[in-house]
Design an enzyme around this catalytic site. Structure first.
Site, PDB file in Angstrom:
ATOM      1  N   GLY A  71       0.829  -1.572  -0.267  1.00 31.91           N
ATOM      2  CA  GLY A  71       0.229   0.186  -0.321  1.00 31.91           C
ATOM      3  C   GLY A  71       1.057   1.510  -0.036  1.00 31.91           C
ATOM      4  N   ASN A 151      -7.269   4.014   9.044  1.00 30.23           N
ATOM      5  CA  ASN A 151      -7.595   3.098   9.753  1.00 30.23           C
ATOM      6  C   ASN A 151      -7.075   3.063  11.564  1.00 30.23           C
ATOM      7  OD1 ASN A 151      -5.302   5.048   8.216  1.00 30.23           O
ATOM      8  ND2 ASN A 151      -3.394   4.473  10.173  1.00 30.23           N
ATOM      9  N   GLN A 179      -7.304   0.055   4.227  1.00 29.04           N
ATOM     10  CA  GLN A 179      -8.255  -0.801   4.900  1.00 29.04           C
ATOM     11  C   GLN A 179     -10.329  -1.224   4.630  1.00 29.04           C
ATOM     12  OE1 GLN A 179      -7.391  -1.266   7.414  1.00 29.04           O
ATOM     13  NE2 GLN A 179      -6.087  -0.060   8.103  1.00 29.04           N
ATOM     14  N   SER A 199      -3.460  -3.522  -0.622  1.00 30.25           N
ATOM     15  CA  SER A 199      -2.637  -3.792  -0.110  1.00 30.25           C
ATOM     16  C   SER A 199      -2.891  -5.101   0.329  1.00 30.25           C
ATOM     17  CB  SER A 199      -1.840  -3.149   1.393  1.00 30.25           C
ATOM     18  OG  SER A 199      -0.828  -3.856   1.959  1.00 30.25           O
ATOM     19  N   CYS A 327       2.879   2.993  13.499  1.00 28.00           N
ATOM     20  CA  CYS A 327       4.063   4.055  12.951  1.00 28.00           C
ATOM     21  C   CYS A 327       3.975   4.468  13.748  1.00 28.00           C
ATOM     22  CB  CYS A 327       4.056   4.562  11.118  1.00 28.00           C
ATOM     23  SG  CYS A 327       2.886   3.560  10.279  1.00 28.00           S
TER      24      CYS A 327
HETATM   25  C1  LIG Z   1      -1.222  -0.831   6.250  1.00 29.65           C
HETATM   26  C2  LIG Z   1      -2.275   0.591   5.562  1.00 29.65           C
HETATM   27  C3  LIG Z   1      -1.341   1.264   4.471  1.00 29.65           C
HETATM   28  C4  LIG Z   1       0.344   0.680   4.346  1.00 29.65           C
HETATM   29  O1  LIG Z   1       0.232  -0.900   4.109  1.00 29.65           O
HETATM   30  P1  LIG Z   1       1.509  -1.464   3.425  1.00 29.65           P
HETATM   31  O2  LIG Z   1       0.993  -2.658   2.503  1.00 29.65           O
HETATM   32  O3  LIG Z   1       2.158  -2.074   5.158  1.00 29.65           O
HETATM   33  O4  LIG Z   1       2.435  -0.849   2.721  1.00 29.65           O
HETATM   34  C5  LIG Z   1      -1.310   2.514   3.398  1.00 29.65           C
HETATM   35  N1  LIG Z   1      -3.068   3.129   3.959  1.00 29.65           N
HETATM   36  C6  LIG Z   1      -3.480   2.699   4.532  1.00 29.65           C
HETATM   37  C7  LIG Z   1      -5.190   2.944   5.291  1.00 29.65           C
HETATM   38  C8  LIG Z   1      -3.391   1.496   5.452  1.00 29.65           C
HETATM   39  O5  LIG Z   1      -3.666   0.790   6.333  1.00 29.65           O
END
Ligand SMILES: *Cc1c(COP(=O)(O)O)cnc(C)c1O
Length: 391
Positions: A71, A151, A179, A199, A327
């Site tokens: 993502g 998220n 999400q 993702s 994060c």
């Molecule tokens: C987890 C997440 C991402 C990042 O995706 P990854 O595959 O972990 O790099 C981006 N946006 C949202 C809203 C997420 O929850």
């Protein structure tokens, strides 16, 4: 000790059915999808099948799906790819105050290079208003990016309405649907969006694999340069087992959609009900209307104590939860999402995100509520805020 995982929005375990389909692509079916002999062509077919599986979950055409490393890369690609491709048209991008850091930190980087970013505010439940969006658009606007599902607090944005506003002004529209995938219905054609970030590891597929939906006919600059993979748009030898796993997870998510949503939302509602009933001075953050909220998301403020202390003590009982996004939890900075919905800093520090998923059971919830009652009670007894409250 009992283990209860309540952090499905951070990541999910790979389902066995998914893993079983991935394994042969590490060993016997290891061919490079770019190679022209049989085992290469077999791999290419596996990539194409995965595109069909992912496309089918969001009503896209398989040719509109590009595989990425997750993502984060998809978000970066859209932001930097549009900024570069349309730099002669304008330097203004509109996003929101509650985006994932993959979007916000990319925008901050562009600001250092002469781009102007508008961060739209949200209301107390995290919703963006189409009127605010319309007012923010100028003749220099080249992209609007609003996440489908938040998220931290689970808010599901009115993407169709927002995308229509952008379209009316001839501006490209992107949504980070990481999400939302598998949790809310996504139909890219009905929503009228140009780009969607996806993702794999949030839908019981492998980590380090993702996708970008790019509407047919839309052209943006590359983000990763190199070989001719993905029709020359995203270089690098494909992560074949990852792609096969993402495809399998997407197919499973489509098949189980109704059951998944029902399972998660009923356990989430039970969890929230139990916490609010059994533990005083607790607040449910985010949308109250379940139909406009991620089915597995609960975000709760426990007044007078710190979310990090709750997290660490729950961990001692084998329970995994989160404070803010993964994060930001290391930095102890108050969550930008809870700030944006107007929660005061002291209450933000007492907030915890609990997200349920397919493997969560009612017994798990009862166990978590029992331990939460105990932990919150103990922490409040020793909290310095007691002095102020006159306890
Ligand atoms: C987890 C997440 C991402 C990042 O995706 P990854 O595959 O972990 O790099 C981006 N946006 C949202 C809203 C997420 O929850």
């Amino acid at each position: 000790m009992k283990q209860v995982y309540l952090d499905y929005s951070a990541t999910t375990p790979v389902k066995k059915e998914v893993l079983d389909q991935m394994i042969p692509y590490y060993t016997e079916h290891f061919g490079n999808p770019s190679s022209l002999y049989s085992i290469g062509l077999e791999s290419k077919e596996a990539v194409n099948k995965a595109k069909e599986q992912v496309a089918s979950l969001i009503n896209a055409d398989p040719g509109e799906i590009y595989f990425t490393a997750g993502g984060t890369e998809s978000d970066n690609w859209v932001i930097f790819g549009v900024a570069d491709a349309l730099k002669n048209k304008g330097n203004h991008i509109i996003t929101t105050q509650i985006e994932h850091h993959a979007m916000l930190h990319s925008c901050e980087h562009l600001e250092k290079h002469g781009y102007e970013i508008t961060y739209l505010p949200v209301n107390e439940e995290g919703f963006v208003s189409p009127e605010d969006l319309e007012k923010a658009i100028t003749d220099k606007t080249i992209l609007v990016s609003v996440m489908l599902v938040n998220n931290e607090i689970g808010t599901v944005q009115p993407i169709k309405e927002l995308a229509a506003v952008a379209k009316k002004h001839g501006v490209l529209f992107h949504t980070d649907a990481v999400q939302g995938l598998g949790n809310v219905p996504i139909d890219v054609k009905d929503m009228g969006v140009d780009f969607v970030s996806l993702s794999s590891h949030k839908i019981y597929g492998p980590k380090g694999e993702g996708g970008l939906y790019m509407r047919k006919g839309v052209k943006i600059s590359n983000f990763v340069f190199g070989g001719a993979q993905e029709k020359g748009k995203r270089a690098g030898t494909e992560n074949l087992p990852g792609i096969v796993g993402f495809g399998a997870a997407a197919e499973l998510a489509k098949k189980n959609f109704d059951e998944h949503v029902k399972h998660c939302s009923s356990l989430r509602d039970y969890l929230v009900e139990q916490i609010l009933e059994k533990i005083p001075d607790t607040y449910y953050n985010g949308p109250k209307d379940s139909s406009k909220r991620h089915p597995g998301n609960a975000n709760i403020t426990f007044e007078y104590i710190e979310g990090e202390s709750i997290l660490l003590l729950l961990d001692q009982f084998g329970i995994s939860v989160s404070t803010g996004s993964a994060c930001s939890s290391k930095s102890l900075k108050p969550s930008h999402v809870l700030s944006a919905i107007g929660i005061p800093v002291t209450k933000i520090h007492g907030s915890v995100r609990l997200t349920v998923g397919d493997f969560t059971t009612k017994e798990d919830i009862d166990y978590v509520v029992e331990k939460l009652e105990l932990i919150v009670g103990r922490l409040r007894e020793i909290s310095s805020v007691n002095v102020e409250k006159g306890w």
